[in-house]
Design an enzyme around this catalytic site. Structure first.
Site, PDB file in Angstrom:
ATOM      1  N   HIS A  78      26.024  -4.216 -38.402  1.00  0.00           N
ATOM      2  CA  HIS A  78      25.475  -3.289 -38.515  1.00  0.00           C
ATOM      3  C   HIS A  78      25.449  -2.344 -39.978  1.00  0.00           C
ATOM      4  CE1 HIS A  78      24.044  -2.328 -34.355  1.00  0.00           C
ATOM      5  NE2 HIS A  78      25.383  -2.692 -33.953  1.00  0.00           N
ATOM      6  N   GLU A 122      19.922  -4.418 -32.626  1.00  0.00           N
ATOM      7  CA  GLU A 122      20.838  -5.473 -32.247  1.00  0.00           C
ATOM      8  C   GLU A 122      20.333  -6.867 -32.294  1.00  0.00           C
ATOM      9  OE1 GLU A 122      23.645  -3.290 -32.059  1.00  0.00           O
ATOM     10  OE2 GLU A 122      24.234  -5.423 -31.110  1.00  0.00           O
ATOM     11  N   SER A 172      26.318 -11.147 -36.316  1.00  0.00           N
ATOM     12  CA  SER A 172      27.989 -10.769 -35.982  1.00  0.00           C
ATOM     13  C   SER A 172      28.341 -11.945 -35.140  1.00  0.00           C
ATOM     14  CB  SER A 172      28.458  -9.515 -35.668  1.00  0.00           C
ATOM     15  OG  SER A 172      27.824  -9.328 -34.229  1.00  0.00           O
ATOM     16  N   HIS A 220      31.503  -6.872 -35.449  1.00  0.00           N
ATOM     17  CA  HIS A 220      30.369  -6.746 -35.184  1.00  0.00           C
ATOM     18  C   HIS A 220      29.524  -5.434 -35.847  1.00  0.00           C
ATOM     19  CE1 HIS A 220      26.545  -5.815 -32.692  1.00  0.00           C
ATOM     20  NE2 HIS A 220      26.873  -4.659 -32.630  1.00  0.00           N
TER      21      HIS A 220
HETATM   22  C1  LIG Z   1      22.228   1.576 -26.830  1.00  0.00           C
HETATM   23  C2  LIG Z   1      23.561   1.324 -27.164  1.00  0.00           C
HETATM   24  C3  LIG Z   1      24.585   2.357 -26.969  1.00  0.00           C
HETATM   25  C4  LIG Z   1      25.842   2.092 -26.926  1.00  0.00           C
HETATM   26  N1  LIG Z   1      26.348   0.734 -27.441  1.00  0.00           N
HETATM   27  C5  LIG Z   1      25.446  -0.177 -27.800  1.00  0.00           C
HETATM   28  N2  LIG Z   1      25.981  -1.523 -27.996  1.00  0.00           N
HETATM   29  C6  LIG Z   1      25.937  -1.800 -29.373  1.00  0.00           C
HETATM   30  S1  LIG Z   1      25.095  -0.757 -30.704  1.00  0.00           S
HETATM   31  N3  LIG Z   1      26.276  -3.035 -29.928  1.00  0.00           N
HETATM   32  C7  LIG Z   1      26.703  -4.111 -29.009  1.00  0.00           C
HETATM   33  S2  LIG Z   1      27.281  -5.541 -29.302  1.00  0.00           S
HETATM   34  C8  LIG Z   1      27.681  -5.897 -27.875  1.00  0.00           C
HETATM   35  C9  LIG Z   1      28.390  -7.209 -27.254  1.00  0.00           C
HETATM   36  C10 LIG Z   1      27.207  -4.684 -26.744  1.00  0.00           C
HETATM   37  C11 LIG Z   1      27.638  -4.661 -25.321  1.00  0.00           C
HETATM   38  C12 LIG Z   1      26.758  -3.513 -27.612  1.00  0.00           C
HETATM   39  C13 LIG Z   1      26.386  -2.310 -27.099  1.00  0.00           C
HETATM   40  O1  LIG Z   1      26.589  -1.915 -25.856  1.00  0.00           O
HETATM   41  C14 LIG Z   1      24.100   0.058 -27.428  1.00  0.00           C
HETATM   42 FE   LIG Z   2      25.824  -3.287 -31.831  1.00  0.00          FE
END
Ligand SMILES: Cc1ccnc(-n2c(S)nc3sc(C)c(C)c3c2=O)c1
Ligand SMILES: [Fe+3]
Length: 324
Positions: free
Chosen positions: A187, A227, A246, A182
């Site tokens: 990102h 996201e 992703s 991912h």
């Molecule tokens: C705002 C914030 C803070 C920390 N992590 C996130 N964050 C990010 S960047 N990518 C993903 S992909 C996915 C399946 C989840 C659950 C998730 C996620 O929680 C978002």
């Molecule tokens: Fe993410």
């Protein structure tokens, strides 16, 4: 004038603490919400002791990381590299038709400069050095899910917290949480784009010292852009959100005629409900990253924060400007 604000005597705890310099981010190391080793019961690896031990090992490496150190190299196993290869081959086949032009421009550079290929998982340290040359973004290893506040605060410094573990090999095309696929395919490519980097930092700056309710709004804006963001390029809808780039299934679905598409507008997007476990019923379309940044900057100015902030790239510190 620059007045120091924080939970000190002048303001009491009316303003939530926020990092002012890079080493302040080291305090996040202890604060991870869910330690990597506690997998949710529906996690494909929840009942695989070898996988759980591997997660714990990688978590421990991330926990020792401190500002200024190179990101520790992970010696991935053949099984982990194989899982990566399946994801890499499957997703890269979709990018020419589904990914935004910025992602399509950067991926070949990552293949050339950072060892992106379908044989081995690339190393974060090498990618972080590449991003620093492109936009000043750098990557830090994270143990598990940071809080929205901590995660967004780090964007003010152009810092991205990345996981280093990979999803369970039993389900190469599914993960209930962020994993290295991912991060590296979703990102990383966008953080190499100057306009997207500016946009991401704007959200980070808006989150510094923000109230809990404003953090929730900024996290929702993050969700529907960084996201799950869509954009319009040459009259066509393309994906720029990491969660789309992703995930085969959601990338296909998001560009089908099934979901509702709405124009990105922070005040509306900020209060849109979103499910985490299934595909989004609604996506927001940005006209451009510059336009989205302007909109977020205006939205931030409307938040009830009694000060404004500025990032000093020379000292890599946050300057607080009194709005009195
Ligand atoms: C705002 C914030 C803070 C920390 N992590 C996130 N964050 C990010 S960047 N990518 C993903 S992909 C996915 C399946 C989840 C659950 C998730 C996620 O929680 C978002
Ligand atoms: Fe993410």
């Amino acid at each position: 004038d620059v007045r120091v604000i924080g939970s000190d005597s002048t303001t009491g705890d009316s303003v939530p603490w926020f990092p002012r310099k890079l080493t302040d981010l080291d305090t996040f190391a202890e604060k991870v919400m869910e330690m990597g080793e506690e997998l949710s019961s529906d996690h494909p690896g929840a009942h695989d002791p070898v996988y759980r031990a591997r997660r714990a090992e990688i978590t421990r490496i991330a926990k020792t990381y401190r500002t200024g150190q190179p990101v520790p190299e992970i010696e991935y196993t053949d099984e982990e590299n194989e899982t990566w290869g399946k994801v890499f081959r499957g997703l890269t086949a979709m990018y020419p038709t589904h990914a935004c032009r910025e992602h399509q421009y950067v991926l070949p550079l990552l293949i050339q400069n950072c060892g992106y290929n379908d044989k081995k998982i690339p190393q974060i340290e090498q990618i972080s050095r590449f991003l620093k040359d492109c936009t000043g973004f750098t990557i830090r290893p994270v143990m598990g899910l940071l809080s929205s506040r901590d995660f967004l605060n780090s964007f003010a410094f152009r810092i991205f917290y990345s996981t280093q573990y990979i999803r369970h090999s039993s389900k190469p095309f599914y993960t209930p949480e962020p994993d290295v696929c991912h991060e590296l395919l979703g990102h990383v490519p966008l953080f190499a784009d100057p306009d997207f980097a500016d946009f991401s930092q704007e959200i980070g700056l808006a989150s510094l010292g923000a109230s809990d309710e404003d953090i929730a709004k900024l996290a929702t804006i993050f969700w529907f852009t960084v996201e799950f963001g869509l954009c319009r390029q040459d009259g066509e809808i393309k994906a720029y959100g990491a969660g789309l780039l992703s995930s085969f299934g959601e990338l296909e679905y998001a560009l089908s005629d099934k979901p509702e598409l709405r124009p990105f507008d922070p005040s509306k997007t900020a209060v849109q409900k979103y499910p985490i476990t299934e595909f989004q019923p609604t996506y927001f379309v940005a006209e451009s990253f510059k336009d989205a940044q302007e909109k977020v900057r205006d939205f931030a100015a409307s938040m009830n924060r009694p000060f404004s902030v500025r990032y000093n790239a020379l000292t890599q510190t946050i300057e607080v400007l009194d709005n009195k």
